[in-house]
Design a protein around this motif. Sequence first.
Motif, PDB file in Angstrom:
ATOM      1  N   HIS A  37     -18.336 -24.630  -2.835  1.00 33.71           N
ATOM      2  CA  HIS A  37     -17.249 -25.647  -2.416  1.00 33.71           C
ATOM      3  C   HIS A  37     -17.697 -26.763  -2.932  1.00 33.71           C
ATOM      4  CE1 HIS A  37     -16.968 -22.376   0.811  1.00 33.71           C
ATOM      5  NE2 HIS A  37     -17.840 -21.964   0.316  1.00 33.71           N
ATOM      6  N   TYR A  38     -16.358 -27.692  -2.411  1.00 31.78           N
ATOM      7  CA  TYR A  38     -16.078 -28.986  -3.572  1.00 31.78           C
ATOM      8  C   TYR A  38     -17.313 -29.022  -2.642  1.00 31.78           C
ATOM      9  CZ  TYR A  38     -11.251 -28.241  -5.448  1.00 31.78           C
ATOM     10  OH  TYR A  38     -10.281 -28.305  -6.359  1.00 31.78           O
ATOM     11  N   PRO A  39     -18.069 -30.557  -3.229  1.00 32.28           N
ATOM     12  CA  PRO A  39     -19.442 -31.473  -2.509  1.00 32.28           C
ATOM     13  C   PRO A  39     -18.340 -32.531  -2.329  1.00 32.28           C
ATOM     14  CG  PRO A  39     -19.035 -30.757  -5.309  1.00 32.28           C
ATOM     15  CD  PRO A  39     -17.764 -30.859  -4.854  1.00 32.28           C
ATOM     16  N   VAL A  40     -19.616 -32.657  -1.306  1.00 35.09           N
ATOM     17  CA  VAL A  40     -18.715 -34.223  -0.033  1.00 35.09           C
ATOM     18  C   VAL A  40     -20.054 -35.220  -0.508  1.00 35.09           C
ATOM     19  CG1 VAL A  40     -19.319 -34.559   1.844  1.00 35.09           C
ATOM     20  CG2 VAL A  40     -18.113 -32.464   1.429  1.00 35.09           C
ATOM     21  N   ASP A  41     -19.905 -36.430  -0.953  1.00 37.46           N
ATOM     22  CA  ASP A  41     -20.293 -37.413  -1.366  1.00 37.46           C
ATOM     23  C   ASP A  41     -21.069 -37.869  -0.295  1.00 37.46           C
ATOM     24  OD1 ASP A  41     -21.081 -40.061  -1.230  1.00 37.46           O
ATOM     25  OD2 ASP A  41     -19.406 -40.124  -3.232  1.00 37.46           O
ATOM     26  N   GLU A  42     -22.662 -37.768  -0.269  1.00 36.27           N
ATOM     27  CA  GLU A  42     -23.682 -38.378   0.720  1.00 36.27           C
ATOM     28  C   GLU A  42     -23.198 -39.704   1.069  1.00 36.27           C
ATOM     29  OE1 GLU A  42     -26.460 -37.452   3.095  1.00 36.27           O
ATOM     30  OE2 GLU A  42     -25.219 -35.785   2.384  1.00 36.27           O
ATOM     31  N   GLU A  43     -22.352 -40.849   0.924  1.00 36.95           N
ATOM     32  CA  GLU A  43     -22.601 -41.672   1.321  1.00 36.95           C
ATOM     33  C   GLU A  43     -21.394 -42.448   1.693  1.00 36.95           C
ATOM     34  OE1 GLU A  43     -22.619 -45.950  -1.308  1.00 36.95           O
ATOM     35  OE2 GLU A  43     -24.324 -44.747  -1.364  1.00 36.95           O
ATOM     36  N   THR A  44     -19.749 -41.599   1.167  1.00 34.12           N
ATOM     37  CA  THR A  44     -18.470 -41.420   2.030  1.00 34.12           C
ATOM     38  C   THR A  44     -18.491 -40.206   3.115  1.00 34.12           C
ATOM     39  OG1 THR A  44     -17.487 -40.864   0.022  1.00 34.12           O
ATOM     40  CG2 THR A  44     -17.761 -42.786  -0.608  1.00 34.12           C
ATOM     41  N   GLY A  45     -18.853 -39.354   3.052  1.00 35.83           N
ATOM     42  CA  GLY A  45     -19.056 -38.324   4.132  1.00 35.83           C
ATOM     43  C   GLY A  45     -17.866 -37.502   3.395  1.00 35.83           C
ATOM     44  N   ARG A  46     -16.701 -37.912   1.840  1.00 34.68           N
ATOM     45  CA  ARG A  46     -15.713 -37.614   1.504  1.00 34.68           C
ATOM     46  C   ARG A  46     -15.838 -36.373   0.967  1.00 34.68           C
ATOM     47  NH1 ARG A  46     -12.182 -43.291   1.293  1.00 34.68           N
ATOM     48  NH2 ARG A  46     -12.273 -43.892   3.268  1.00 34.68           N
ATOM     49  N   THR A  47     -14.785 -35.560   0.025  1.00 37.00           N
ATOM     50  CA  THR A  47     -15.061 -34.746  -0.682  1.00 37.00           C
ATOM     51  C   THR A  47     -14.758 -35.835  -1.713  1.00 37.00           C
ATOM     52  OG1 THR A  47     -13.805 -33.084   0.126  1.00 37.00           O
ATOM     53  CG2 THR A  47     -13.827 -32.821  -2.074  1.00 37.00           C
ATOM     54  N   VAL A  48     -15.805 -35.102  -2.976  1.00 39.25           N
ATOM     55  CA  VAL A  48     -16.080 -35.556  -4.698  1.00 39.25           C
ATOM     56  C   VAL A  48     -15.345 -35.236  -5.463  1.00 39.25           C
ATOM     57  CG1 VAL A  48     -18.363 -35.060  -4.673  1.00 39.25           C
ATOM     58  CG2 VAL A  48     -17.189 -37.328  -6.184  1.00 39.25           C
ATOM     59  N   MET A  49     -14.225 -34.975  -6.317  1.00 39.09           N
ATOM     60  CA  MET A  49     -14.043 -34.738  -7.205  1.00 39.09           C
ATOM     61  C   MET A  49     -14.694 -35.118  -8.375  1.00 39.09           C
ATOM     62  SD  MET A  49     -11.918 -32.650  -6.440  1.00 39.09           S
ATOM     63  CE  MET A  49     -10.300 -32.239  -5.162  1.00 39.09           C
ATOM     64  N   ILE A  50     -15.165 -34.193  -8.929  1.00 35.04           N
ATOM     65  CA  ILE A  50     -16.355 -33.917 -10.097  1.00 35.04           C
ATOM     66  C   ILE A  50     -15.425 -34.054 -11.419  1.00 35.04           C
ATOM     67  CG2 ILE A  50     -18.242 -34.239 -11.051  1.00 35.04           C
ATOM     68  CD1 ILE A  50     -19.589 -33.153  -8.733  1.00 35.04           C
ATOM     69  N   PRO A  51     -15.507 -34.885 -12.397  1.00 42.22           N
ATOM     70  CA  PRO A  51     -14.196 -34.476 -14.113  1.00 42.22           C
ATOM     71  C   PRO A  51     -15.021 -32.865 -14.340  1.00 42.22           C
ATOM     72  CG  PRO A  51     -14.930 -37.225 -13.829  1.00 42.22           C
ATOM     73  CD  PRO A  51     -15.698 -36.311 -12.422  1.00 42.22           C
ATOM     74  N   THR A  52     -14.334 -32.677 -14.829  1.00 42.86           N
ATOM     75  CA  THR A  52     -15.127 -31.681 -16.543  1.00 42.86           C
ATOM     76  C   THR A  52     -15.665 -31.534 -16.937  1.00 42.86           C
ATOM     77  OG1 THR A  52     -12.688 -29.904 -15.524  1.00 42.86           O
ATOM     78  CG2 THR A  52     -13.902 -29.778 -17.377  1.00 42.86           C
ATOM     79  N   ASN A  53     -17.134 -31.176 -17.786  1.00 45.10           N
ATOM     80  CA  ASN A  53     -17.799 -31.832 -18.523  1.00 45.10           C
ATOM     81  C   ASN A  53     -18.663 -33.318 -18.225  1.00 45.10           C
ATOM     82  OD1 ASN A  53     -17.180 -29.969 -20.400  1.00 45.10           O
ATOM     83  ND2 ASN A  53     -15.250 -31.894 -21.013  1.00 45.10           N
ATOM     84  N   THR A  54     -18.698 -32.851 -17.049  1.00 46.30           N
ATOM     85  CA  THR A  54     -19.176 -33.889 -16.269  1.00 46.30           C
ATOM     86  C   THR A  54     -20.932 -33.678 -16.183  1.00 46.30           C
ATOM     87  OG1 THR A  54     -17.709 -35.242 -15.031  1.00 46.30           O
ATOM     88  CG2 THR A  54     -19.778 -35.505 -14.444  1.00 46.30           C
ATOM     89  N   VAL A  55     -22.149 -34.224 -16.599  1.00 49.57           N
ATOM     90  CA  VAL A  55     -23.084 -33.500 -16.633  1.00 49.57           C
ATOM     91  C   VAL A  55     -23.798 -33.750 -15.320  1.00 49.57           C
ATOM     92  CG1 VAL A  55     -25.374 -34.284 -17.603  1.00 49.57           C
ATOM     93  CG2 VAL A  55     -23.949 -34.040 -18.973  1.00 49.57           C
ATOM     94  N   ALA A  56     -24.663 -33.069 -14.591  1.00 46.05           N
ATOM     95  CA  ALA A  56     -25.316 -32.787 -13.522  1.00 46.05           C
ATOM     96  C   ALA A  56     -27.003 -32.266 -13.067  1.00 46.05           C
ATOM     97  CB  ALA A  56     -24.752 -32.565 -12.716  1.00 46.05           C
TER      98      ALA A  56
END
Length: 221
Positions: A37-56
Amino acid sequence: MLSLGNIITIEFENENQEYVLAKSKVLSIEENVLRVHYPVDEETGRTVMIPTNTVATVHFINEQQDLYKFNSVIQGREIYQDIPVLNMYLPEKDQMTKIQRRQFFRVNTTLPVTVRSYGSGSMFKTYTANISAGGAALIIEETQKHEPEEDLNLSIHLTSEGHDETVIDVHAQVKRTFIDRRTNKQIMTVEFTKMNEHDEQALVHYCIKLQLTERRKLKPD
């Protein structure tokens, strides 16, 4: 290993080179593709869009309550079974790292704790000096000492600025007591021996978040 419905934490750097921690849930596993599912930023509580090719880096707890991590890359977004999902690279099992309890990251933080002894019914309240997913160091008075290998039940308050407090219940075993020469306070270290899956996920996620906060402080501007 990783199962449908698992809660995962995703750690990555955003376009401003800031460390971000997000939480998500596994929706689909197909060969080397992990759909979440679309991730939620722990700090803001908002959905975060992580760009393609981002290393995680991904952390998760399996059904046996073991903590694992692996490196991944964001492969893009799509609609899967009418649900917007994030696609991530899923490595083979031998590329996932099991984190032993003795290796669990330890963070310095002051958290309220209620300590109860099994059998005697005695109870006292104190604070942590530090905590990890595998144990904690408790600040105690001389009258609150317990013998090594004694079993305790702890109620730990996971406090976080801007978020609701979470209380977890943990079975623990005393390891040792000593005087911290830096603070001159008496410390009792305990090892966590049992907790339910929800509480363990909350604790691991909390420790990862604190570790990430410390890393941000150390990162040069």
